[in-house]
Write a protein that holds these residues in place. Structure first.
Motif, PDB file in Angstrom:
ATOM      1  N   ASP A   1       1.092  -1.217  -0.018  1.00 47.60           N
ATOM      2  CA  ASP A   1       0.109   0.009  -0.137  1.00 47.60           C
ATOM      3  C   ASP A   1       0.842   1.228   0.088  1.00 47.60           C
ATOM      4  OD1 ASP A   1      -2.521  -1.218  -0.006  1.00 47.60           O
ATOM      5  OD2 ASP A   1      -2.351  -1.657   2.192  1.00 47.60           O
ATOM      6  N   THR A   2       0.512   2.306  -0.614  1.00 48.12           N
ATOM      7  CA  THR A   2       1.069   3.572  -0.649  1.00 48.12           C
ATOM      8  C   THR A   2       1.812   3.913   0.602  1.00 48.12           C
ATOM      9  OG1 THR A   2      -0.381   4.227  -2.512  1.00 48.12           O
ATOM     10  CG2 THR A   2       1.022   5.867  -1.547  1.00 48.12           C
TER      11      THR A   2
ATOM     12  N   CYS B   1      -5.828  -2.898 -10.383  1.00 51.39           N
ATOM     13  CA  CYS B   1      -5.442  -2.700  -8.988  1.00 51.39           C
ATOM     14  C   CYS B   1      -6.267  -3.747  -7.986  1.00 51.39           C
ATOM     15  CB  CYS B   1      -5.720  -1.400  -8.541  1.00 51.39           C
ATOM     16  SG  CYS B   1      -5.537  -0.765  -6.723  1.00 51.39           S
TER      17      CYS B   1
ATOM     18  N   ARG C   1      -7.264  -3.138  -4.908  1.00 52.36           N
ATOM     19  CA  ARG C   1      -8.083  -2.418  -4.177  1.00 52.36           C
ATOM     20  C   ARG C   1      -9.257  -1.916  -4.724  1.00 52.36           C
ATOM     21  NH1 ARG C   1      -5.998  -4.424   0.322  1.00 52.36           N
ATOM     22  NH2 ARG C   1      -4.009  -3.694   1.240  1.00 52.36           N
ATOM     23  N   CYS C   2      -9.136  -1.224  -6.099  1.00 48.34           N
ATOM     24  CA  CYS C   2     -10.094  -0.551  -6.508  1.00 48.34           C
ATOM     25  C   CYS C   2     -10.512  -0.965  -7.986  1.00 48.34           C
ATOM     26  CB  CYS C   2      -9.559   0.911  -6.771  1.00 48.34           C
ATOM     27  SG  CYS C   2      -8.248   1.223  -8.008  1.00 48.34           S
TER      28      CYS C   2
ATOM     29  N   CYS D   1      -0.653   1.717  -8.901  1.00 47.37           N
ATOM     30  CA  CYS D   1      -2.056   2.615  -8.770  1.00 47.37           C
ATOM     31  C   CYS D   1      -1.794   3.877  -7.927  1.00 47.37           C
ATOM     32  CB  CYS D   1      -3.149   1.754  -8.011  1.00 47.37           C
ATOM     33  SG  CYS D   1      -4.765   2.759  -7.752  1.00 47.37           S
ATOM     34  N   LYS D   2      -2.182   4.880  -8.402  1.00 52.20           N
ATOM     35  CA  LYS D   2      -1.680   6.217  -7.825  1.00 52.20           C
ATOM     36  C   LYS D   2      -2.421   6.478  -6.338  1.00 52.20           C
ATOM     37  CE  LYS D   2       0.967   9.232 -10.845  1.00 52.20           C
ATOM     38  NZ  LYS D   2       0.812   8.214 -11.998  1.00 52.20           N
ATOM     39  N   GLU D   3      -3.611   5.770  -6.507  1.00 52.88           N
ATOM     40  CA  GLU D   3      -4.465   5.914  -5.110  1.00 52.88           C
ATOM     41  C   GLU D   3      -4.126   4.735  -4.129  1.00 52.88           C
ATOM     42  OE1 GLU D   3      -7.681   7.595  -4.622  1.00 52.88           O
ATOM     43  OE2 GLU D   3      -6.544   8.823  -6.112  1.00 52.88           O
ATOM     44  N   HIS D   4      -3.574   3.718  -4.232  1.00 47.18           N
ATOM     45  CA  HIS D   4      -3.420   2.577  -3.537  1.00 47.18           C
ATOM     46  C   HIS D   4      -2.192   1.885  -3.339  1.00 47.18           C
ATOM     47  CE1 HIS D   4      -7.859   2.700  -4.720  1.00 47.18           C
ATOM     48  NE2 HIS D   4      -7.745   2.788  -3.461  1.00 47.18           N
TER      49      HIS D   4
ATOM     50  N   ARG E   1       3.638   9.481  -5.800  1.00 40.66           N
ATOM     51  CA  ARG E   1       3.169  11.251  -5.581  1.00 40.66           C
ATOM     52  C   ARG E   1       2.975  11.774  -6.819  1.00 40.66           C
ATOM     53  NH1 ARG E   1       7.658  12.350  -0.949  1.00 40.66           N
ATOM     54  NH2 ARG E   1       6.470  11.591   0.750  1.00 40.66           N
TER      55      ARG E   1
END
Ligand SMILES: [Zn+2]
Ligand SMILES: [Zn+2]
Length: 128
Positions: A36-37, A71, A73-74, A94-97, A126
């Motif tokens: 995760d990020t 991803c 997650r999403c 994934c930029k979000e996850h 980022r």
């Protein structure tokens, strides 16, 4: 959570660092990793040698060819990123996850280099 590449179950793993516990998921099938990020952020300053990827690099190379993944997650398509300095390091983000890495992706590297890779991954996530 299931692996976005081979769909086997992923196991949650953790290791302690000076910045706290880092959690990640490791695939029981292809031995790929999901971070995760926020977890990537911790690893970039606190890499531990015992964490070094134990997967079979041959298996990792096969799965490295599968790049069109969603991803976990999403379920949206992940971006394919090649490290500009080390072109055989190919990641999906994934930029979000977070980020997915194949088994054996790090096998040739010193700890210092691996920390550089994580710094780059954080910058990519980022959008720097
Ligand atoms: Zn897998
Ligand atoms: Zn996502």
């Amino acid at each position: 959570m299931n692996c976005p590449k081979c769909e086997a179950a992923m196991e949650e793993k953790r290791f302690g660092t000076i910045k706290g516990t880092v959690m990640f998921d490791k695939c029981t099938g292809c031995n790929g990793f999901w971070f995760d990020t926020g977890e990537v952020e911790k690893i970039k300053d606190a890499w531990r040698p015992e964490f070094i990827d134990s997967g079979d690099p041959k298996v990792g190379k096969e799965f490295n060819k599968i790049r069109d993944i969603n991803c976990p997650r999403c379920d949206t398509k992940m971006d394919q990123v090649t490290d500009p300095k080390q072109r055989h390091i190919q990641l999906e983000t994934c930029k979000e996850h977070g980020v997915f890495m194949d088994a054996g992706e790090f096998i040739d590297y010193t700890n210092e280099t691996v920390m550089d890779i994580f710094r780059d991954v954080v910058a990519i996530l980022r959008g720097e």
